[in-house]
Design an enzyme around this catalytic site. Structure first.
Site, PDB file in Angstrom:
ATOM      1  CD  GLU A  51      -1.511  -2.655   1.267  1.00 32.33           C
ATOM      2  OE1 GLU A  51      -2.675  -3.667   1.795  1.00 32.33           O
ATOM      3  OE2 GLU A  51      -0.732  -2.636   1.927  1.00 32.33           O
ATOM      4  CG  PHE A 113      -9.913  -9.649  11.639  1.00 35.29           C
ATOM      5  CD1 PHE A 113      -8.319  -9.647  12.030  1.00 35.29           C
ATOM      6  CD2 PHE A 113      -9.997  -9.595   9.862  1.00 35.29           C
ATOM      7  CE1 PHE A 113      -7.381 -10.034  11.285  1.00 35.29           C
ATOM      8  CE2 PHE A 113      -8.640 -10.029   8.434  1.00 35.29           C
ATOM      9  CZ  PHE A 113      -7.734 -10.308   9.299  1.00 35.29           C
ATOM     10  CD  GLN A 114      -6.618  -7.556   8.113  1.00 36.58           C
ATOM     11  OE1 GLN A 114      -8.467  -7.128   7.157  1.00 36.58           O
ATOM     12  NE2 GLN A 114      -5.827  -7.549   7.027  1.00 36.58           N
ATOM     13  CE  LYS A 163     -17.100  -7.109   3.594  1.00 38.78           C
ATOM     14  NZ  LYS A 163     -16.190  -8.354   3.912  1.00 38.78           N
ATOM     15  CG  MET A 478      22.406  12.583   3.765  1.00 36.39           C
ATOM     16  SD  MET A 478      23.731  13.504   3.100  1.00 36.39           S
ATOM     17  CE  MET A 478      23.003  14.228   1.386  1.00 36.39           C
TER      18      MET A 478
END
Length: 576
Positions: A51, A113-114, A163, A478
């Site tokens: 993502e 969940f999630q 959802k 760097m």
């Protein structure tokens, strides 16, 4: 009105906004929308491998095209993986709309969940966010999201959609107008303030334009060039503004700041008037603020009133659209100079002298490939072509800023404010999707590349022939440079090695073409082969591991306190 599911309404809304492409990954809470994609849409979906990559692709698309980029992800870890590109877009004023799935409305707040509070997590780094729990709000919310992302100072917005909302039905009609009573970005400029700015310019003897990425975001490059040429104003251009003025223009004195040129920093330091346009006085440019342009009056043009006077007090603030402001400023300056011509010959002569005395430079070594040579060779091989450059973050980014020549806006795409390692490759995918006719080259570091290298598979499967040139010095370069200069050469956890992974074999494994170059003798032929391959290609350029990026202004020091290449002639250190 047409009866449809919320998931279909999301896609119809994107189509109504003119969206041609979106970048994302499916997951449980966004599955109804992906099911709608399977049913049919005119919006092309690019399947990223992470993502974060999808978000940077949306950024690259937006920066290359000037349109709003779109990223889509599921709830929980999908949404949190978008946080980095959202923060990056926030810092660099990049317009993106991120659409995330959320758990069902009745589960919100139960640690389902999630489940994560996506709107809460991103609140400090978005222009606005919405949690949609009523399907009837979808069309108006998406209309508002695109409006907010693209108007005023561009930036990211988030639309989090439960959802069950995606699965519910509604009578769909996309609104023609947006109703946001509290959102009123400036659409005009204060004419009197612009005229005061014009008077200050005509009265100054040592002015400098200080142009930033806001010029590109405002599509005001033509107006800036007209001002610079009409008033014979020298200019410096920030990392984010690169390309807003042609790099080859004699009045463009390039980049100031930590790794900018000594002459650009001196130009700001000795100016009696700084005309800041679409720039935010970032600490990497100003250094110690109290020592920045100490004798200068400040004019600050910006669309965002919050930026004006935030770091350095503006003697003449001008808030509003830059295209309008610069066009009026040019007219006013011309009118005033027609009555009273201005002679700045000594100032221009001084600037040219400094530029001649202190060019960017490095030392070639027999049998050692220098990173600057790689970038110069790339520049020369692509001269005259339609090229978009992207970069990661670090030494290679600064060398790209120093040695590439960009003549047009939206041709140099990099992570400025957030400094996001891993930005370059996915941004190149987005840029190539936006401008398929352009040659897209990502100049990356070996540390940066390893953070998002899985997106090579995305580029290869989408048949996007981008070229990634890895400035492979085997270090987090760097950070190693700072350890050398400021931490008594204590190189803690910065050594990567050049051999692991084998980048050429990795490119082949992910569907691309791999090349390795270790000698300047083979450099041009190898780069040419990659550019002409017509495939997603990776060039592993194994360069001098000890090369540092100069000049350099230490963090917190005055911008004129420059560290040059060792053995610099001490007689040249003073400002004349």
């Amino acid at each position: 009105m047409t009866r449809m599911l919320g998931s279909d309404a999301i896609l119809r809304s994107l189509e109504a906004e003119g969206v041609e492409i979106m970048f994302g990954i499916p997951g449980g809470a966004i599955l109804p929308t992906y099911d709608a994609i399977a049913r049919g849409t005119t919006v092309r979906h690019v399947l990223a491998r992470h993502e974060q990559g999808a978000g940077h692709m949306a950024e690259g698309y937006a920066r290359a095209s000037g349109k709003v980029g779109v990223a889509i992800a599921t709830s929980g870890p999908g949404a949190t993986n978008l946080v980095t590109p959202i923060a990056d877009a926030w810092m660099d004023s990049t317009p993106i709309v991120c659409i995330t799935g959320q758990v069902r409305s009745d589960l919100i707040g139960t640690d389902a969940f999630q489940e994560t509070d996506a709107t809460g997590i991103t609140m400090p780094i978005v222009k606005h966010s919405w949690l949609v729990q009523d399907v009837r709000e979808l069309p108006h919310t998406i209309k508002a999201a695109f409006h907010v992302a693209r108007t005023g100072r561009p930036g990211p917005v988030l639309v989090d959609i439960a959802k069950d909302v995606q699965e519910a039905e509604l009578d769909f009609s996309y609104p023609h107008e947006v109703n946001l009573p509290g959102w009123r970005p400036p659409s005009k400029v204060h004419e009197r303030q612009v005229h005061e700015a014009a008077k200050a310019i005509v009265e100054s003897r040592q002015p400098i334009v200080y142009a930033g990425g806001g010029v590109i975001n405002a599509n005001a490059s033509v107006e800036l060039l007209a001002l610079v040429e009409a008033a014979r104003l020298p200019a410096v251009v920030t990392l984010m503004g690169k390309g807003c003025l042609p790099d080859s223009h004699p009045l463009n004195y390039g980049a100031p700041g930590m790794h900018g040129s000594k002459y650009a920093n001196w130009a700001l330091n000795k100016a009696d008037l700084v005309i800041a346009v679409g720039t935010r006085f970032d600490d990497r440019v100003t250094g110690k603020v109290s020592a920045f342009a100490p004798g200068a009056k400040i004019i600050h043009f910006d669309i965002d009133a919050a930026e004006v006077g935030k770091i350095r007090t503006a003697d003449i603030p001008v808030v509003g659209p830059l295209k309008l402001a610069l066009a009026q400023l040019t007219r006013d300056v011309k009118a005033l100079e027609a009555r009273e011509p201005v002679d700045r010959t000594p100032w221009h002569a001084q600037l040219r002298e400094w530029r001649a005395l202190y060019p960017y430079k490095y030392r070639r070594s027999e049998g050692v490939l220098k990173p600057q040579t790689v970038i110069e060779t790339l520049r020369d091989l692509t001269a005259g072509s339609d090229v978009i450059w992207t970069t990661g973050v670090g030494q290679h980014q600064m060398w790209a800023m120093q040695y590439l020549v960009c003549e047009k806006p939206r041709t140099f795409i990099t992570s400025g404010g957030l400094g996001t390692m891993g930005y370059g490759l996915p941004a190149a995918v987005g840029a190539k999707a936006a401008r398929p006719e352009a040659t897209v080259v990502c100049i990356d570091g070996d540390g940066c590349f390893q953070m998002t290298c899985q997106e090579l598979a995305t580029a290869a499967l989408e048949r996007l022939p981008i070229v990634v040139v890895i400035i492979n010095n085997g270090w987090l370069g760097m950070v190693r440079q700072w350890q050398e200069l400021f931490y008594a050469e204590r190189y803690a956890e910065t050594h990567l090695t050049k051999q692991v992974p084998d980048y050429a074999q990795l490119a082949e494994a992910l569907g691309g073409a791999g090349f390795v170059v270790e000698s300047e003798d083979d450099l041009e032929s190898t780069l040419r082969a990659a550019l002409q391959s017509g495939r997603t290609a990776v060039v592993d350029a194994r360069v001098d591991p000890e090369e540092n990026c100069y000049p350099m202004v230490p963090a917190g020091a005055a911008s004129i306190d420059t560290i040059e290449l060792p053995d610099e002639d001490p007689a040249r250190e003073g400002i004349s």
